[in-house]
Design an enzyme around this catalytic site. Structure first.
Site, PDB file in Angstrom:
ATOM      1  N   LYS A  75       0.867  -1.177   0.000  1.00 35.14           N
ATOM      2  CA  LYS A  75       0.000   0.000   0.000  1.00 35.14           C
ATOM      3  C   LYS A  75       0.906   1.230   0.000  1.00 35.14           C
ATOM      4  O   LYS A  75       1.953   1.234   0.663  1.00 35.14           O
ATOM      5  CB  LYS A  75      -0.862  -0.038   1.272  1.00 35.14           C
ATOM      6  CG  LYS A  75      -1.930   1.034   1.397  1.00 35.14           C
ATOM      7  CD  LYS A  75      -2.783   0.769   2.649  1.00 35.14           C
ATOM      8  CE  LYS A  75      -3.924   1.743   2.814  1.00 35.14           C
ATOM      9  NZ  LYS A  75      -4.773   1.420   3.992  1.00 35.14           N
ATOM     10  N   SER A 102      -9.663   1.344   3.000  1.00 33.74           N
ATOM     11  CA  SER A 102      -8.824   2.145   2.136  1.00 33.74           C
ATOM     12  C   SER A 102      -7.764   1.337   1.403  1.00 33.74           C
ATOM     13  O   SER A 102      -7.142   1.840   0.488  1.00 33.74           O
ATOM     14  CB  SER A 102      -8.142   3.236   2.961  1.00 33.74           C
ATOM     15  OG  SER A 102      -7.293   2.642   3.934  1.00 33.74           O
ATOM     16  N   SER A 145      -9.809  -1.161   7.233  1.00 32.06           N
ATOM     17  CA  SER A 145      -9.277  -1.056   5.870  1.00 32.06           C
ATOM     18  C   SER A 145      -8.557  -2.267   5.315  1.00 32.06           C
ATOM     19  O   SER A 145      -8.222  -2.278   4.138  1.00 32.06           O
ATOM     20  CB  SER A 145      -8.358   0.149   5.754  1.00 32.06           C
ATOM     21  OG  SER A 145      -9.131   1.310   5.645  1.00 32.06           O
TER      22      SER A 145
HETATM   23  N1  GLN Z   1     -13.132   3.656   6.500  1.00 36.74           N
HETATM   24  C1  GLN Z   1     -12.503   4.058   7.712  1.00 36.74           C
HETATM   25  C2  GLN Z   1     -12.047   5.505   7.591  1.00 36.74           C
HETATM   26  O1  GLN Z   1     -12.310   6.073   6.592  1.00 36.74           O
HETATM   27  C3  GLN Z   1     -11.360   3.162   8.044  1.00 36.74           C
HETATM   28  C4  GLN Z   1     -10.162   3.444   7.240  1.00 36.74           C
HETATM   29  C5  GLN Z   1      -8.971   2.610   7.602  1.00 36.74           C
HETATM   30  O2  GLN Z   1      -9.056   1.570   8.265  1.00 36.74           O
HETATM   31  N2  GLN Z   1      -7.813   3.102   7.208  1.00 36.74           N
HETATM   32  O3  GLN Z   1     -11.454   6.068   8.446  1.00 36.74           O
END
Ligand code: GLN
Length: 488
Positions: A79, A154, A178
């Site tokens: 990532k 994400s 995520s």
């Molecule tokens: N969807 C959640 C957010 O937008 C979690 C994102 C994540 O785990 N990085 O914060």
């Protein structure tokens, strides 16, 4: 043996050692699949075949010298928030578009030391904020199962490359879901470790008290191998835990007889789609057939996890992201009047809409007069949520439920409604707040033939047990071997 793209990490490693193919050939295979399919998926932000092949040659030499380990010569992709020396680390943002990392993140250094071969850097929601990978400055990522749907976020690029078999394994992060939510949407196995297991050194910070690096793989067995290489104490991260290193593959084959599975009442209530519920129920039938028993448990504060998270995570983000000011590194607005104007224009142009929304929320909840009402209260709720889990784990060994309330949704479906988007993480966020390990494994298909994920949450440091449960389930089922069209 199976083909390169469907083989497990252990099978790939055995084939490399038996000289059935070289690490260079293996890397070339995945690079050429990426060339063929990534135009459709948009999962990679950076690739560099010269660098990849140089690492593969080094791995081949190591194998020839007889100094190779279980991961030597296996390709991996990261990532784009992991610093990899000499590679860009954009974090999905314009503000880091030209930032080239001058060092390796701790996990990257560990995987390099194991001899893994870097395939490239993966698309993601900007600063890991999102649940659909539509918040990337580099464009949305598509779901390999259906290009009109989101891969989740994400870590959407991470999920897309493993699902499409453009990489045998990849790394993402999980702050509120995520790794698990994209794993669920793309039919993969992903595991967020106990907070503190994996060093955060060299990962661009989003919400430091929640972020954990996490493996995404085709199976629990592959996840276990990678996790073993990723974990370990690192003095450069003050929340890194000093614990004995553990071999997460060691207990995969233990029988599940007598395993107590807790089913949280709150995770099977309104809001869960019927197709997801059905898939979860048949997975539970399978787990019972393997000897597990199920008990109902309750997490009374579950409904407060989303509001608490959307106070705490933005608060930490607003502080973490203050370093992007156009002075030290990253983007700087080309024209400005004075220093303050330079800060303002740089951040206005460099950050996307969702990131700005979070910075505003975070600054608000931390400001004088609101701190006690919001931030402090959210921290108290966080403790209550951890206490709920502690009580539940007195009645069960692991908690099982859905990873997400729905299957992967169409691109654009929730982009106009941030709260609807936030709800995609309703079942995943509480384990981050409590610091618990949690994983998602494929357990069926729902509407539109899209994958469904089963979530397994364990007590602190129970990764071996969770992987054991997941592996036994995967020995008895074949959902994790289903392939999207482009990988058949
Ligand atoms: N969807 C959640 C957010 O937008 C979690 C994102 C994540 O785990 N990085 O914060």
């Amino acid at each position: 043996m199976k083909q390169m793209h469907t083989a497990s990490l252990a099978e790939l490693s055995a084939a490399l050692h038996a000289k059935q193919f070289s690490a260079v050939e293996l890397a070339q295979f995945f690079l050429s699949r990426t060339e063929k399919f990534d135009g459709d998926l948009n999962a990679f932000i950076s690739t560099d075949a010269d660098k990849t092949l140089a690492m593969a040659r080094a791995a081949d030499e190591r194998i020839a010298r007889g100094e190779a380990g279980a991961l030597t010569g296996i390709p991996v992709a990261y990532k784009d928030l992991f610093c990899v020396d000499g590679w860009r680390a954009t974090c999905g943002s314009r503000i880091l578009e030209n930032f080239v990392a001058p060092y390796d993140a701790h996990v990257v250094a560990q995987l390099n030391a194991a001899g893994m071969v870097t395939l490239g850097k993966l698309n993601m929601d900007e600063f890991a904020m999102g649940s659909s990978n539509e918040n990337s400055y580099y464009g949305a990522v598509k779901n390999p199962w259906d290009l009109s749907r989101v891969p989740g976020g994400s870590s959407g690029g991470t999920a897309a490359v493993v699902a499409a078999r453009l990489a045998p394994v990849a790394l993402g992060t999980d702050t509120g879901g995520s790794i698990r939510q994209p794993a669920a949407f793309c039919g993969l196995t992903g595991l967020k470790p106990t907070y503190g297991r994996v060093s955060r050194y060299g990962m661009v910070a989003y919400a430091s008290s929640l972020d954990q690096a996490s493996p995404m793989a085709k199976s629990a067995e592959d996840c276990a191998l990678l996790l073993t290489a990723m974990t370990g104490f690192d003095a450069r991260d003050s929340t890194s835990l000093q614990r004995e290193t553990e071999d997460f593959s060691a207990r995969l084959n233990e029988p599940l007889k007598g395993l107590r599975i807790g089913l949280p009442r709150e995770y099977f209530a309104d809001g869960l789609d019927d197709d997801v519920r059905l898939a979860i129920e048949s997975a539970l039938t399978e787990l019972r057939a393997l000897g597990a028993i199920t008990v109902e448990v309750t997490l009374p504060n579950a409904a407060l996890s989303l509001p608490a998270y959307y106070v705490i995570a933005p608060a930490e983000a607003s502080s973490n992201l203050s370093r992007f000011d156009g002075v030290r590194y990253g983007y700087r607005a080309p024209e400005y009047k004075d220093l303050n104007d330079m800060y303002a224009k740089t951040r206005a142009q460099g950050f996307g809409e969702e990131v700005k929304r979070r910075i505003l929320m975070g600054t608000y909840v931390l400001s004088h007069g609101y701190y006690d009402a919001f931030y402090l209260k959210a921290q108290k709720i966080r403790r209550l949520i951890a206490n709920d889990f502690r009580a539940a784990f007195e009645q069960c060994d692991v908690i099982v439920g859905p990873t997400t309330p729905t299957v992967a949704f169409p691109l654009g479906d929730k982009t106009d409604d941030p709260v609807q988007m936030y709800l995609a993480d309703i079942y995943t966020i509480s384990s981050n707040l409590a610091g618990l390990p949690a994983m998602s494994i494929p357990c069926g298909v729902g509407q539109h033939d899209m994958p469904v994920g089963l979530q397994i949450i364990g007590p602190w440091f129970s990764e071996s047990k969770m992987l054991n449960v997941a592996h036994q389930y995967q020995q008895a089922s074949d959902w994790h071997t289903r392939l999207p069209e482009m990988a058949r």
